[in-house]
Design a protein around this motif. Structure first.
Motif, PDB file in Angstrom:
ATOM      1  N   LYS A  27      31.731 -29.602 -31.713  1.00 39.10           N
ATOM      2  CA  LYS A  27      31.426 -30.995 -31.782  1.00 39.10           C
ATOM      3  C   LYS A  27      32.604 -31.921 -31.386  1.00 39.10           C
ATOM      4  O   LYS A  27      33.494 -31.931 -31.524  1.00 39.10           O
ATOM      5  N   LYS A  28      31.967 -32.871 -30.432  1.00 34.55           N
ATOM      6  CA  LYS A  28      33.149 -33.915 -29.992  1.00 34.55           C
ATOM      7  C   LYS A  28      32.469 -35.098 -30.196  1.00 34.55           C
ATOM      8  O   LYS A  28      31.442 -35.553 -29.443  1.00 34.55           O
ATOM      9  N   GLY A  29      32.943 -36.060 -31.090  1.00 34.51           N
ATOM     10  CA  GLY A  29      32.338 -37.187 -31.599  1.00 34.51           C
ATOM     11  C   GLY A  29      30.818 -36.884 -31.936  1.00 34.51           C
ATOM     12  O   GLY A  29      30.716 -36.164 -32.942  1.00 34.51           O
ATOM     13  N   ASP A  30      29.745 -37.464 -31.498  1.00 32.99           N
ATOM     14  CA  ASP A  30      28.517 -37.177 -31.955  1.00 32.99           C
ATOM     15  C   ASP A  30      27.612 -36.166 -30.836  1.00 32.99           C
ATOM     16  O   ASP A  30      26.616 -36.289 -30.885  1.00 32.99           O
ATOM     17  N   GLN A  31      28.591 -35.603 -30.163  1.00 27.99           N
ATOM     18  CA  GLN A  31      27.968 -34.702 -29.142  1.00 27.99           C
ATOM     19  C   GLN A  31      28.403 -33.264 -29.337  1.00 27.99           C
ATOM     20  O   GLN A  31      29.559 -33.131 -30.105  1.00 27.99           O
ATOM     21  N   TYR A  32      27.821 -32.492 -28.517  1.00 27.18           N
ATOM     22  CA  TYR A  32      28.225 -31.003 -28.544  1.00 27.18           C
ATOM     23  C   TYR A  32      28.288 -30.515 -27.254  1.00 27.18           C
ATOM     24  O   TYR A  32      27.687 -30.836 -26.458  1.00 27.18           O
ATOM     25  N   HIS A  33      29.335 -29.426 -27.300  1.00 28.87           N
ATOM     26  CA  HIS A  33      29.412 -28.776 -25.664  1.00 28.87           C
ATOM     27  C   HIS A  33      29.926 -27.467 -26.465  1.00 28.87           C
ATOM     28  O   HIS A  33      30.345 -27.125 -27.423  1.00 28.87           O
ATOM     29  N   PHE A  34      29.824 -26.347 -25.106  1.00 33.77           N
ATOM     30  CA  PHE A  34      30.552 -25.054 -25.449  1.00 33.77           C
ATOM     31  C   PHE A  34      31.211 -24.580 -24.262  1.00 33.77           C
ATOM     32  O   PHE A  34      31.164 -24.866 -23.174  1.00 33.77           O
ATOM     33  N   ASN A  35      32.167 -23.544 -24.618  1.00 40.79           N
ATOM     34  CA  ASN A  35      32.884 -22.930 -23.455  1.00 40.79           C
ATOM     35  C   ASN A  35      32.635 -21.275 -23.631  1.00 40.79           C
ATOM     36  O   ASN A  35      32.211 -20.691 -24.739  1.00 40.79           O
ATOM     37  N   LEU A  36      32.317 -20.778 -22.706  1.00 43.93           N
ATOM     38  CA  LEU A  36      32.187 -19.009 -22.629  1.00 43.93           C
ATOM     39  C   LEU A  36      33.688 -18.562 -22.311  1.00 43.93           C
ATOM     40  O   LEU A  36      34.470 -19.097 -21.303  1.00 43.93           O
ATOM     41  N   LYS A  37      34.099 -18.066 -23.284  1.00 46.46           N
ATOM     42  CA  LYS A  37      35.600 -17.202 -23.086  1.00 46.46           C
ATOM     43  C   LYS A  37      35.333 -15.778 -22.861  1.00 46.46           C
ATOM     44  O   LYS A  37      34.735 -15.140 -23.392  1.00 46.46           O
ATOM     45  N   ALA A  38      36.456 -15.487 -21.918  1.00 50.30           N
ATOM     46  CA  ALA A  38      36.580 -14.010 -21.645  1.00 50.30           C
ATOM     47  C   ALA A  38      37.186 -13.310 -22.847  1.00 50.30           C
ATOM     48  O   ALA A  38      37.868 -14.170 -23.533  1.00 50.30           O
ATOM     49  N   SER A  39      37.395 -12.072 -23.041  1.00 56.83           N
ATOM     50  CA  SER A  39      37.960 -11.369 -24.219  1.00 56.83           C
ATOM     51  C   SER A  39      39.334 -11.768 -24.142  1.00 56.83           C
ATOM     52  O   SER A  39      40.038 -11.796 -25.268  1.00 56.83           O
ATOM     53  N   ASN A  40      40.152 -12.127 -23.173  1.00 57.40           N
ATOM     54  CA  ASN A  40      41.609 -12.550 -23.274  1.00 57.40           C
ATOM     55  C   ASN A  40      41.735 -14.080 -23.571  1.00 57.40           C
ATOM     56  O   ASN A  40      42.882 -14.599 -23.691  1.00 57.40           O
ATOM     57  N   GLY A  41      40.437 -14.744 -23.757  1.00 54.01           N
ATOM     58  CA  GLY A  41      40.464 -15.974 -24.363  1.00 54.01           C
ATOM     59  C   GLY A  41      40.563 -17.297 -23.387  1.00 54.01           C
ATOM     60  O   GLY A  41      40.570 -18.173 -23.786  1.00 54.01           O
ATOM     61  N   GLN A  42      40.632 -16.836 -21.833  1.00 55.23           N
ATOM     62  CA  GLN A  42      40.288 -17.675 -20.948  1.00 55.23           C
ATOM     63  C   GLN A  42      39.119 -18.297 -20.799  1.00 55.23           C
ATOM     64  O   GLN A  42      38.040 -17.429 -20.690  1.00 55.23           O
ATOM     65  N   VAL A  43      38.763 -19.539 -20.773  1.00 57.45           N
ATOM     66  CA  VAL A  43      37.538 -20.287 -20.376  1.00 57.45           C
ATOM     67  C   VAL A  43      37.160 -19.747 -19.044  1.00 57.45           C
ATOM     68  O   VAL A  43      37.662 -20.230 -18.020  1.00 57.45           O
ATOM     69  N   ILE A  44      35.886 -19.333 -19.065  1.00 57.86           N
ATOM     70  CA  ILE A  44      35.269 -18.991 -17.711  1.00 57.86           C
ATOM     71  C   ILE A  44      34.085 -19.896 -17.280  1.00 57.86           C
ATOM     72  O   ILE A  44      33.654 -19.941 -16.165  1.00 57.86           O
TER      73      ILE A  44
END
Length: 106
Positions: free
Chosen positions: A6-23
């Motif tokens: 949650k950022k402010g009053d909105q939402y977003h997401f990241n898909l992360k690989a097993s090494n923690g890198q955002v893909i």
């Protein structure tokens, strides 16, 4: 894993690989339910090569968007210095997204 934030009053997401890198990163959503629908759409569409839009930025770096069946962008990649890196990123989304758990973070 999908990291839902949650950022402010909105939402977003990241898909992360097993090494923690955002893909893959989502757009901003007005509700948590909409963000979760976005995650489900990625899981549903990520196996279809036709849903990936490969792009080259003005600076020569490569990136891609994953689109839903209606053509809306549901996720965008990071920038890659080489086209092979971008293609590896797409393969990583195909491999990691379908069974990825959703983790809500503060």
């Amino acid at each position: 894993m999908f990291e839902l934030k949650k950022k402010g009053d909105q939402y977003h997401f990241n898909l992360k690989a097993s090494n923690g890198q955002v893909i893959l990163t989502s757009e901003m959503y007005n509700s948590k339910a909409s963000a979760k629908n976005g995650i489900e759409s990625i899981q549903k569409n990520c196996g279809d090569d036709a849903r990936y839009e490969k792009k080259t930025a003005k600076n020569g770096k490569f990136h891609f968007n994953l689109k839903s069946t209606n053509g809306q962008i549901i996720g965008s990649s990071q920038m890659y210095s080489a086209e092979s890196g971008m293609n590896n990123g797409i393969e990583s989304v195909k491999k990691n997204a379908p069974e990825a758990e959703v983790k809500e973070v503060e």
